[in-house]
Design an enzyme around this catalytic site. Sequence first.
Site, PDB file in Angstrom:
ATOM      1  N   GLU A  47       4.752  -5.422   2.682  1.00 37.38           N
ATOM      2  CA  GLU A  47       4.819  -4.397   1.631  1.00 37.38           C
ATOM      3  C   GLU A  47       4.013  -4.809   0.399  1.00 37.38           C
ATOM      4  O   GLU A  47       3.269  -4.007  -0.170  1.00 37.38           O
ATOM      5  CB  GLU A  47       6.279  -4.134   1.223  1.00 37.38           C
ATOM      6  N   ASN A  51       0.500  -3.131  -0.898  1.00 36.68           N
ATOM      7  CA  ASN A  51       0.404  -2.568  -2.251  1.00 36.68           C
ATOM      8  C   ASN A  51      -0.851  -3.065  -2.973  1.00 36.68           C
ATOM      9  O   ASN A  51      -1.535  -2.278  -3.638  1.00 36.68           O
ATOM     10  CB  ASN A  51       1.638  -2.940  -3.073  1.00 36.68           C
ATOM     11  N   ARG A 107       2.638   8.003   1.304  1.00 35.66           N
ATOM     12  CA  ARG A 107       3.393   6.846   0.810  1.00 35.66           C
ATOM     13  C   ARG A 107       4.795   7.338   0.469  1.00 35.66           C
ATOM     14  O   ARG A 107       4.942   8.443  -0.069  1.00 35.66           O
ATOM     15  CB  ARG A 107       2.723   6.287  -0.448  1.00 35.66           C
TER      16      ARG A 107
HETATM   17  N1  LIG Z   1      -0.271  -4.285  -6.572  1.00 31.96           N
HETATM   18  C1  LIG Z   1      -0.183  -3.106  -7.192  1.00 31.96           C
HETATM   19  N2  LIG Z   1      -1.154  -2.705  -8.061  1.00 31.96           N
HETATM   20  C2  LIG Z   1      -1.075  -1.505  -8.681  1.00 31.96           C
HETATM   21  N3  LIG Z   1      -0.049  -0.633  -8.526  1.00 31.96           N
HETATM   22  C3  LIG Z   1       0.943  -0.978  -7.693  1.00 31.96           C
HETATM   23  C4  LIG Z   1       0.938  -2.217  -6.982  1.00 31.96           C
HETATM   24  N4  LIG Z   1       2.070  -2.288  -6.243  1.00 31.96           N
HETATM   25  C5  LIG Z   1       2.747  -1.147  -6.473  1.00 31.96           C
HETATM   26  N5  LIG Z   1       2.086  -0.349  -7.347  1.00 31.96           N
HETATM   27  C6  LIG Z   1       2.560   0.958  -7.867  1.00 31.96           C
HETATM   28  O1  LIG Z   1       3.949   1.054  -7.648  1.00 31.96           O
HETATM   29  C7  LIG Z   1       4.260   2.231  -6.893  1.00 31.96           C
HETATM   30  C8  LIG Z   1       5.472   1.971  -6.014  1.00 31.96           C
HETATM   31  O2  LIG Z   1       5.168   1.000  -5.005  1.00 31.96           O
HETATM   32  P1  LIG Z   1       5.992   1.027  -3.654  1.00 31.96           P
HETATM   33  O3  LIG Z   1       5.465  -0.019  -2.745  1.00 31.96           O
HETATM   34  O4  LIG Z   1       7.457   0.979  -3.985  1.00 31.96           O
HETATM   35  O5  LIG Z   1       5.712   2.473  -3.069  1.00 31.96           O
HETATM   36  P2  LIG Z   1       4.353   3.018  -2.405  1.00 31.96           P
HETATM   37  O6  LIG Z   1       3.423   1.896  -2.102  1.00 31.96           O
HETATM   38  O7  LIG Z   1       3.821   4.096  -3.262  1.00 31.96           O
HETATM   39  O8  LIG Z   1       4.888   3.637  -1.036  1.00 31.96           O
HETATM   40  P3  LIG Z   1       5.299   2.813   0.283  1.00 31.96           P
HETATM   41  O9  LIG Z   1       5.320   1.355  -0.084  1.00 31.96           O
HETATM   42  O10 LIG Z   1       6.654   3.326   0.651  1.00 31.96           O
HETATM   43  O11 LIG Z   1       4.246   3.126   1.270  1.00 31.96           O
HETATM   44  C9  LIG Z   1       2.985   2.560  -6.153  1.00 31.96           C
HETATM   45  O12 LIG Z   1       2.916   3.926  -5.799  1.00 31.96           O
HETATM   46  C10 LIG Z   1       1.910   2.147  -7.163  1.00 31.96           C
HETATM   47  O13 LIG Z   1       1.731   3.156  -8.140  1.00 31.96           O
HETATM   48 MG   LIG Z   2       4.041   0.182  -1.153  1.00 29.19          MG
END
Ligand SMILES: Nc1ncnc2c1ncn2[C@@H]1O[C@H](COP(=O)(O)OP(=O)(O)OP(=O)(O)O)[C@@H](O)[C@H]1O
Ligand SMILES: [Mg+2]
Length: 145
Positions: A47, A51, A107
Amino acid sequence: METNQMMVEFDSRSENEAFARVAVAAFATQLNPTLEEISDIKTAVSEAVTNSIIHGYEEKPGKVRVECKLNYNTYELEIIITDWGIGITNISQAMEPLFTTKPEQERSGMGFVFMDVFMDNLSVESQPQKGCVVRMIKSIQGPGK
Ligand SMILES: Nc1ncnc2c1ncn2[C@@H]1O[C@H](COP(=O)(O)OP(=O)(O)OP(=O)(O)O)[C@@H](O)[C@H]1O
Ligand SMILES: [Mg+2]
């Protein structure tokens, strides 16, 4: 205190997500984790690395670093995942269940929730346009404990 540390850095490519999760799992094997603990660690790493690739670099070139520290005395595994991408403006909002900035990419906004549930400690540091550091700790049950 007996500790051991490793670090890998790789290109921000989705192909490397599987590599990262297997590398961390292989390193963690030294603490005799259960299959469930291995699976939790793999999910959390997957995860966080995903990200960095998808959000941090928005699928453009960049580097992702994964550091692991294990403590043979406490059976704790610390995992730090760093990128130097776009960063997060509002960290508490980003960590809320179902919050995503990429709903169009299917997502679900559950990545941080999984990291939180599967690991014993999760902390996120980020500065917009500087990058993101995710630090997670897993306590491995260990033999005879
Ligand atoms: N490394 C990162 N750099 C920039 N933004 C990030 C990063 N990690 C997370 N985010 C932000 O945080 C939000 C939430 O992350 P999260 O992993 O909980 O959900 P997601 O990636 O959108 O969906 P999923 O992980 O369920 O596919 C993301 O949509 C993004 O906007
Ligand atoms: Mg994610």
